[in-house]
Design a protein around this motif. Sequence first.
Motif, PDB file in Angstrom:
ATOM      1  N   VAL A 139      15.941  -1.090  -8.781  1.00 42.35           N
ATOM      2  CA  VAL A 139      15.027   0.023  -9.065  1.00 42.35           C
ATOM      3  C   VAL A 139      13.739  -0.518  -9.660  1.00 42.35           C
ATOM      4  CG1 VAL A 139      14.647   2.073 -10.486  1.00 42.35           C
ATOM      5  CG2 VAL A 139      16.856   1.729  -9.386  1.00 42.35           C
ATOM      6  N   LEU A 140      13.855  -1.406 -10.625  1.00 43.41           N
ATOM      7  CA  LEU A 140      12.675  -1.989 -11.265  1.00 43.41           C
ATOM      8  C   LEU A 140      11.847  -2.787 -10.269  1.00 43.41           C
ATOM      9  CD1 LEU A 140      11.157  -2.386 -13.912  1.00 43.41           C
ATOM     10  CD2 LEU A 140      12.563  -4.416 -14.336  1.00 43.41           C
ATOM     11  N   ASP A 141      12.529  -3.520  -9.377  1.00 44.37           N
ATOM     12  CA  ASP A 141      11.821  -4.314  -8.370  1.00 44.37           C
ATOM     13  C   ASP A 141      10.852  -3.462  -7.548  1.00 44.37           C
ATOM     14  OD1 ASP A 141      12.923  -6.725  -9.017  1.00 44.37           O
ATOM     15  OD2 ASP A 141      14.512  -6.648  -7.512  1.00 44.37           O
ATOM     16  N   PHE A 142      11.279  -2.244  -7.220  1.00 47.89           N
ATOM     17  CA  PHE A 142      10.450  -1.392  -6.362  1.00 47.89           C
ATOM     18  C   PHE A 142       9.514  -0.482  -7.147  1.00 47.89           C
ATOM     19  CE2 PHE A 142      13.755  -2.635  -3.374  1.00 47.89           C
ATOM     20  CZ  PHE A 142      13.001  -2.910  -2.246  1.00 47.89           C
ATOM     21  N   MET A 143       9.803  -0.255  -8.428  1.00 45.19           N
ATOM     22  CA  MET A 143       8.919   0.587  -9.231  1.00 45.19           C
ATOM     23  C   MET A 143       7.731  -0.187  -9.783  1.00 45.19           C
ATOM     24  SD  MET A 143       9.664   3.703  -9.052  1.00 45.19           S
ATOM     25  CE  MET A 143       8.506   4.252 -10.319  1.00 45.19           C
ATOM     26  N   ILE A 144       7.856  -1.497  -9.918  1.00 48.01           N
ATOM     27  CA  ILE A 144       6.738  -2.293 -10.442  1.00 48.01           C
ATOM     28  C   ILE A 144       5.481  -2.132  -9.581  1.00 48.01           C
ATOM     29  CG2 ILE A 144       5.923  -4.673 -10.730  1.00 48.01           C
ATOM     30  CD1 ILE A 144       8.645  -5.314 -11.965  1.00 48.01           C
ATOM     31  N   PRO A 145       5.549  -2.257  -8.231  1.00 43.45           N
ATOM     32  CA  PRO A 145       4.330  -2.013  -7.438  1.00 43.45           C
ATOM     33  C   PRO A 145       3.779  -0.607  -7.603  1.00 43.45           C
ATOM     34  CG  PRO A 145       5.982  -3.165  -6.126  1.00 43.45           C
ATOM     35  CD  PRO A 145       6.662  -2.729  -7.390  1.00 43.45           C
ATOM     36  N   VAL A 146       4.667   0.387  -7.761  1.00 46.40           N
ATOM     37  CA  VAL A 146       4.207   1.767  -7.962  1.00 46.40           C
ATOM     38  C   VAL A 146       3.407   1.874  -9.257  1.00 46.40           C
ATOM     39  CG1 VAL A 146       4.932   4.161  -8.297  1.00 46.40           C
ATOM     40  CG2 VAL A 146       6.154   2.710  -6.653  1.00 46.40           C
ATOM     41  N   LEU A 147       3.896   1.248 -10.318  1.00 47.16           N
ATOM     42  CA  LEU A 147       3.202   1.281 -11.601  1.00 47.16           C
ATOM     43  C   LEU A 147       1.859   0.552 -11.527  1.00 47.16           C
ATOM     44  CD1 LEU A 147       6.253   0.654 -13.962  1.00 47.16           C
ATOM     45  CD2 LEU A 147       5.062   2.818 -13.545  1.00 47.16           C
ATOM     46  N   PHE A 148       1.843  -0.592 -10.850  1.00 42.56           N
ATOM     47  CA  PHE A 148       0.591  -1.332 -10.685  1.00 42.56           C
ATOM     48  C   PHE A 148      -0.411  -0.513  -9.875  1.00 42.56           C
ATOM     49  CE2 PHE A 148       2.703  -5.019 -12.321  1.00 42.56           C
ATOM     50  CZ  PHE A 148       1.705  -5.907 -12.689  1.00 42.56           C
ATOM     51  N   PHE A 149       0.056   0.134  -8.823  1.00 42.35           N
ATOM     52  CA  PHE A 149      -0.815   0.976  -8.003  1.00 42.35           C
ATOM     53  C   PHE A 149      -1.419   2.092  -8.854  1.00 42.35           C
ATOM     54  CE2 PHE A 149      -1.820   4.422  -5.099  1.00 42.35           C
ATOM     55  CZ  PHE A 149      -2.356   3.785  -4.000  1.00 42.35           C
ATOM     56  N   SER A 150      -0.603   2.727  -9.673  1.00 38.43           N
ATOM     57  CA  SER A 150      -1.079   3.804 -10.539  1.00 38.43           C
ATOM     58  C   SER A 150      -2.146   3.292 -11.501  1.00 38.43           C
ATOM     59  CB  SER A 150       0.088   4.401 -11.326  1.00 38.43           C
ATOM     60  OG  SER A 150       1.082   4.911 -10.453  1.00 38.43           O
ATOM     61  N   CYS A 151      -1.920   2.110 -12.060  1.00 35.62           N
ATOM     62  CA  CYS A 151      -2.919   1.508 -12.953  1.00 35.62           C
ATOM     63  C   CYS A 151      -4.207   1.196 -12.201  1.00 35.62           C
ATOM     64  CB  CYS A 151      -2.358   0.237 -13.580  1.00 35.62           C
ATOM     65  SG  CYS A 151      -1.035   0.530 -14.775  1.00 35.62           S
ATOM     66  N   GLY A 152      -4.073   0.806 -10.929  1.00 35.52           N
ATOM     67  CA  GLY A 152      -5.256   0.535 -10.117  1.00 35.52           C
ATOM     68  C   GLY A 152      -6.119   1.761  -9.923  1.00 35.52           C
ATOM     69  N   VAL A 153      -5.478   2.904  -9.708  1.00 36.27           N
ATOM     70  CA  VAL A 153      -6.228   4.161  -9.556  1.00 36.27           C
ATOM     71  C   VAL A 153      -6.973   4.490 -10.848  1.00 36.27           C
ATOM     72  CG1 VAL A 153      -6.040   6.641  -9.159  1.00 36.27           C
ATOM     73  CG2 VAL A 153      -4.663   5.049  -7.803  1.00 36.27           C
ATOM     74  N   ILE A 154      -6.277   4.352 -11.978  1.00 33.59           N
ATOM     75  CA  ILE A 154      -6.906   4.625 -13.272  1.00 33.59           C
ATOM     76  C   ILE A 154      -8.082   3.694 -13.493  1.00 33.59           C
ATOM     77  CG2 ILE A 154      -6.561   4.563 -15.772  1.00 33.59           C
ATOM     78  CD1 ILE A 154      -3.618   5.352 -15.219  1.00 33.59           C
ATOM     79  N   PHE A 155      -7.869   2.396 -13.260  1.00 34.40           N
ATOM     80  CA  PHE A 155      -8.938   1.419 -13.460  1.00 34.40           C
ATOM     81  C   PHE A 155     -10.125   1.714 -12.558  1.00 34.40           C
ATOM     82  CE2 PHE A 155     -11.130  -2.401 -12.073  1.00 34.40           C
ATOM     83  CZ  PHE A 155     -11.516  -2.962 -13.278  1.00 34.40           C
ATOM     84  N   LYS A 156      -9.851   2.035 -11.306  1.00 37.29           N
ATOM     85  CA  LYS A 156     -10.930   2.305 -10.364  1.00 37.29           C
ATOM     86  C   LYS A 156     -11.817   3.433 -10.854  1.00 37.29           C
ATOM     87  CE  LYS A 156     -12.962   4.648  -6.902  1.00 37.29           C
ATOM     88  NZ  LYS A 156     -13.354   6.066  -6.915  1.00 37.29           N
ATOM     89  N   GLY A 210       0.792  -1.224   0.000  1.00 40.93           N
ATOM     90  CA  GLY A 210       0.000   0.000   0.000  1.00 40.93           C
ATOM     91  C   GLY A 210       0.822   1.271   0.000  1.00 40.93           C
ATOM     92  N   MET A 211       1.843   1.334   0.823  1.00 40.97           N
ATOM     93  CA  MET A 211       2.589   2.570   1.034  1.00 40.97           C
ATOM     94  C   MET A 211       3.603   2.770  -0.091  1.00 40.97           C
ATOM     95  SD  MET A 211       4.509   3.928   4.467  1.00 40.97           S
ATOM     96  CE  MET A 211       5.928   2.851   4.266  1.00 40.97           C
ATOM     97  N   GLN A 212       3.157   3.361  -1.183  1.00 42.52           N
ATOM     98  CA  GLN A 212       4.015   3.514  -2.354  1.00 42.52           C
ATOM     99  C   GLN A 212       5.157   4.500  -2.118  1.00 42.52           C
ATOM    100  OE1 GLN A 212       3.623   1.301  -4.746  1.00 42.52           O
ATOM    101  NE2 GLN A 212       1.916   0.555  -3.495  1.00 42.52           N
ATOM    102  N   THR A 213       5.018   5.379  -1.142  1.00 43.55           N
ATOM    103  CA  THR A 213       6.126   6.270  -0.797  1.00 43.55           C
ATOM    104  C   THR A 213       7.357   5.452  -0.419  1.00 43.55           C
ATOM    105  OG1 THR A 213       4.602   7.965   0.001  1.00 43.55           O
ATOM    106  CG2 THR A 213       6.886   8.134   0.716  1.00 43.55           C
ATOM    107  N   GLY A 214       7.154   4.399   0.352  1.00 42.38           N
ATOM    108  CA  GLY A 214       8.260   3.530   0.746  1.00 42.38           C
ATOM    109  C   GLY A 214       8.916   2.869  -0.451  1.00 42.38           C
ATOM    110  N   ASN A 215       8.094   2.402  -1.407  1.00 41.04           N
ATOM    111  CA  ASN A 215       8.648   1.791  -2.614  1.00 41.04           C
ATOM    112  C   ASN A 215       9.440   2.801  -3.438  1.00 41.04           C
ATOM    113  OD1 ASN A 215       7.539  -0.758  -2.085  1.00 41.04           O
ATOM    114  ND2 ASN A 215       5.613  -0.231  -3.078  1.00 41.04           N
ATOM    115  N   MET A 216       8.929   4.031  -3.546  1.00 40.74           N
ATOM    116  CA  MET A 216       9.617   5.042  -4.338  1.00 40.74           C
ATOM    117  C   MET A 216      10.940   5.459  -3.685  1.00 40.74           C
ATOM    118  SD  MET A 216       6.655   7.461  -6.020  1.00 40.74           S
ATOM    119  CE  MET A 216       5.642   7.677  -4.549  1.00 40.74           C
ATOM    120  N   ILE A 217      10.953   5.526  -2.362  1.00 42.40           N
ATOM    121  CA  ILE A 217      12.203   5.841  -1.666  1.00 42.40           C
ATOM    122  C   ILE A 217      13.256   4.768  -1.946  1.00 42.40           C
ATOM    123  CG2 ILE A 217      13.286   6.006   0.609  1.00 42.40           C
ATOM    124  CD1 ILE A 217      10.700   7.368   1.579  1.00 42.40           C
TER     125      ILE A 217
END
Length: 223
Positions: free
Chosen positions: A57-74, A36-43
């Motif tokens: 970098v990719l390991d931690f950015m993938i959840p951020v990208l999925f989260f962003s897609c979730g907001v769009i989908f919602k 949930g806490m994407q700030t932690g992933n981005m840090i």
Amino acid sequence: MNIEMRERLRVASILAMNAGFMDAFSFFHFSGRFIGMQTGNMIQAAVYLAKGNFIRVLDFMIPVLFFSCGVIFKNIYSYYLRKKYKPDTLYLLLLQWSGVTLFTLLYVTFLKLPVSIFVGFLSFFMAIQHDTFSKTRGLPYGSIMMTGNLKATMVNLTQYSLTHEQHYLQNFRVFASLVASFFLGTILGTYSADIFGNWTLLVSSTFLIIVYLMLRFEREEKI
């Protein structure tokens, strides 16, 4: 006044507990990643970028990208549901529950996704929770991140100490309950991960289906 079902405090408290539970599990079980806490992933992504470790970098950015897609989908799905005069909160919550349950069962049985992808799918569904539930008792709050809720807790406590106006005390209790629920969820998630391993996230499914049933069958309250 009437409290809309999605804004009830006990609903917000269970969702905050669920967020703490899931992030505690993923942080310790999936090498510092947050659902949930994407700030932690981005840090973490920024730190590894500064160190030149682009794979991490990719390991931690993938959840951020999925989260962003979730907001769009919602927002797209919610727009569609409202046009069809359907209760978007129930549909979205049921979708979140179905997604968390299905991907957890698949992951622990035979679908061995890379960890970042699995966390990413869970982040997608957590974004739905975050964007669907944004008020409790008429007050804006965060259902998956507690920094804003903690600030609101202390602001209202300070205002009450200065003015002795009761609504500040009521607001303080609301936000303090959310912070405490998140904290409790984090403790439960940490202990559960040691006991149940990857099956732990089915506890999150239990939290979500409880909220769904509460919204599905309970009437509006008055305060």
